[in-house]
Design a protein around this motif. Structure first.
Motif, PDB file in Angstrom:
ATOM      1  N   PHE A  89       2.534  68.951 -12.345  1.00  0.00           N
ATOM      2  CA  PHE A  89       1.405  69.718 -11.835  1.00  0.00           C
ATOM      3  C   PHE A  89       1.344  71.050 -12.572  1.00  0.00           C
ATOM      4  O   PHE A  89       2.372  71.579 -12.993  1.00  0.00           O
ATOM      5  N   VAL A 347      -2.999  68.533  -3.839  1.00  0.00           N
ATOM      6  CA  VAL A 347      -3.221  67.940  -5.151  1.00  0.00           C
ATOM      7  C   VAL A 347      -2.218  66.803  -5.301  1.00  0.00           C
ATOM      8  O   VAL A 347      -1.066  66.911  -4.865  1.00  0.00           O
ATOM      9  N   HIS A 349      -0.574  63.435  -7.786  1.00  0.00           N
ATOM     10  CA  HIS A 349      -0.355  62.906  -9.134  1.00  0.00           C
ATOM     11  C   HIS A 349       0.752  61.870  -9.066  1.00  0.00           C
ATOM     12  O   HIS A 349       1.867  62.183  -8.623  1.00  0.00           O
ATOM     13  N   GLY A 402      -3.895  74.184  -7.810  1.00  0.00           N
ATOM     14  CA  GLY A 402      -3.223  73.315  -8.762  1.00  0.00           C
ATOM     15  C   GLY A 402      -4.033  72.103  -9.150  1.00  0.00           C
ATOM     16  O   GLY A 402      -4.977  71.687  -8.477  1.00  0.00           O
ATOM     17  N   ALA A 404      -3.371  68.052 -11.115  1.00  0.00           N
ATOM     18  CA  ALA A 404      -2.457  67.086 -11.701  1.00  0.00           C
ATOM     19  C   ALA A 404      -2.413  67.306 -13.208  1.00  0.00           C
ATOM     20  O   ALA A 404      -3.441  67.543 -13.840  1.00  0.00           O
ATOM     21  N   TYR A 405      -1.225  67.254 -13.781  1.00  0.00           N
ATOM     22  CA  TYR A 405      -1.091  67.544 -15.213  1.00  0.00           C
ATOM     23  C   TYR A 405      -0.014  66.660 -15.817  1.00  0.00           C
ATOM     24  O   TYR A 405       1.105  66.581 -15.311  1.00  0.00           O
TER      25      TYR A 405
END
Length: 429
Positions: A89, A347, A349, A402, A404-405
């Protein structure tokens, strides 16, 4: 060779709090150089390509050849052949748009973010020195982060990869807007970008009326900002990010709570009723494992149902929600004492969902695989900055937003945008 600085300028956590490897209490295992020096170079490159981003950038300090791997087409092709599933994240300060920026000694504006590794519960600090002032982070997908211009009017968008310092400018939108909702989805062979709502119908008024979409794919099809369809009547979603799942963008709608769905292929909007919509508080949408989830607090005390925090998954039919998780009651009592009715955001992910308490630096992460709820350690870099904040700043600058990354050294589909090749100066002038 062009100088390149690590995107992690403030270092990494070290063993026992020491930065001197020689003082580490853990002995370094002995490796016979007669054996390891004979490893084929391609095998070494493959091992390096499998490293997580912090370890990769540390490894680049070993020798000139390893330093140059980031600029090697052969290495990046090998890197892209290896599956990477870093469900991390990235967070940014979330008080006002101006708090995304700090200034260095040369009085030059620099954006900064905070990378969170949910597997090891570790934080890293990232800087974005090339992003011009007047842009704010709006969404993230495929290792790229979208930055949108703050100024009212046609929106300029920049896609950036913070690990390699790349910038990809996107042509400005057609319609003037204030702070619209932004959707971004980067697949292996296509890019979809959606800007919806907050139409500037006059210099003093905005309405959620229209949607614009941008599409590029490997088959050579380009659709550069067309007004695709009108939003549903009386929609009142707040400006912010969209969530992408199974070919659709989703965003929350209020009064009463519902979900707005935009189908990319058909360019149409639809509305989905939210579960327990009259008893929800702070509902939010996340994507997890390809599914659309809703996270919300349920307050139904008049009907003798315990207050709780629940997660629902949207079923394949597209209209039915099924509860899949519920925070344990004892933990929810603890969470409520921290949250104090201020609300929260979320958030997701991969297998993780992070829930952030508003107006504080508190957050929890839920792991679907282990079925565990864990308090997230406060971001140390936010606390460092908070100590220098003025006393008039509420909450000390600890609140974060934030996305998702997935950290990537390369995003091949980004090369499709090279044909647009707009001069970057048009965005920073």
């Amino acid at each position: 060779m062009e100088a390149f600085h690590s995107p992690f300028p403030y270092g990494f956590p070290t063993i026992c709090g020491t930065t001197n490897p020689s003082s580490s209490p853990i002995a370094t295992p002995w490796m016979d150089t007669r054996i390891w020096s004979r490893l084929p170079q391609r095998l070494i490159d493959r091992v390096i390509a499998c490293l997580p981003p912090p370890a990769f950038f540390r490894a680049r300090l070993v020798c000139k050849r390893w330093y140059a791997l980031l600029f090697s087409t052969t290495f990046l092709q090998l890197y892209l052949q290896i599956p990477h599933h870093c469900h991390w994240f990235i967070f940014f300060k979330h008080k006002t748009l101006k708090t995304y920026i700090y200034r260095n000694g040369s009085d030059r504006a620099i954006h900064e973010g905070f990378l969170f590794d949910p597997y090891n519960l570790k934080w890293y600090r990232l800087s974005f020195p090339l992003i011009p002032a007047g842009f704010f982070p709006a969404n993230s997908s495929g290792g790229l982060i979208s930055w949108v211009s703050e100024e009212a009017g046609s929106k300029n968008v920049i896609l950036s990869n913070p690990l390699v310092g790349s910038l990809i400018p996107i042509p400005p939108t057609l319609r003037p807007r204030l702070f619209p909702s932004i959707g971004l989805n980067i697949a292996n062979s296509s890019i979809d970008l959606v800007v919806a709502g907050d139409d500037l119908t006059s210099p003093y008024a905005v309405k959620n009326l229209t949607t614009e979409s941008f599409h590029v794919d490997a088959n050579g099809f380009y659709s550069i900002w067309g007004t695709t369809s009108s939003l549903p009547r009386l929609c009142s979603f707040e400006s912010g990010k969209m969530v992408f799942a199974e070919g659709r963008f989703y965003c929350m709608n209020s009064s009463p709570f519902s979900v707005l769905s935009y189908h990319v292929s058909s360019n149409t909007w639809s509305k989905i009723q939210a579960p327990m919509r009259r008893f929800l508080r702070s509902p939010g949408l996340v994507e997890s494992g390809g599914r659309l989830l809703m996270v919300g607090a349920v307050e139904k005390s008049k009907l003798n149902v315990p207050r709780s925090l629940r997660l629902w998954a949207l079923q394949d039919c597209g209209s039915l929600w099924v509860e899949i998780e519920r925070m344990p009651q004892e933990l929810y009592v603890q969470f409520s004492e921290v949250e104090k009715g201020e609300g929260f955001s979320c958030v997701g992910h991969g297998e993780f969902v992070v829930i952030l308490v508003k107006n504080s630096d508190k957050a929890m992460v839920f792991d679907f695989y282990s079925k565990r709820w864990v308090w997230v350690p406060p971001c140390p870099f936010v606390h460092q900055d908070s100590s220098s904040c003025s006393s008039s700043s509420p909450h000390g600058g600890g609140e974060l937003q934030g996305f998702a990354y997935e950290p990537r050294l390369a995003t091949p589909v980004a090369a499709l945008l090279d044909q647009l090749a707009l001069p970057f100066q048009s965005f920073s002038g």
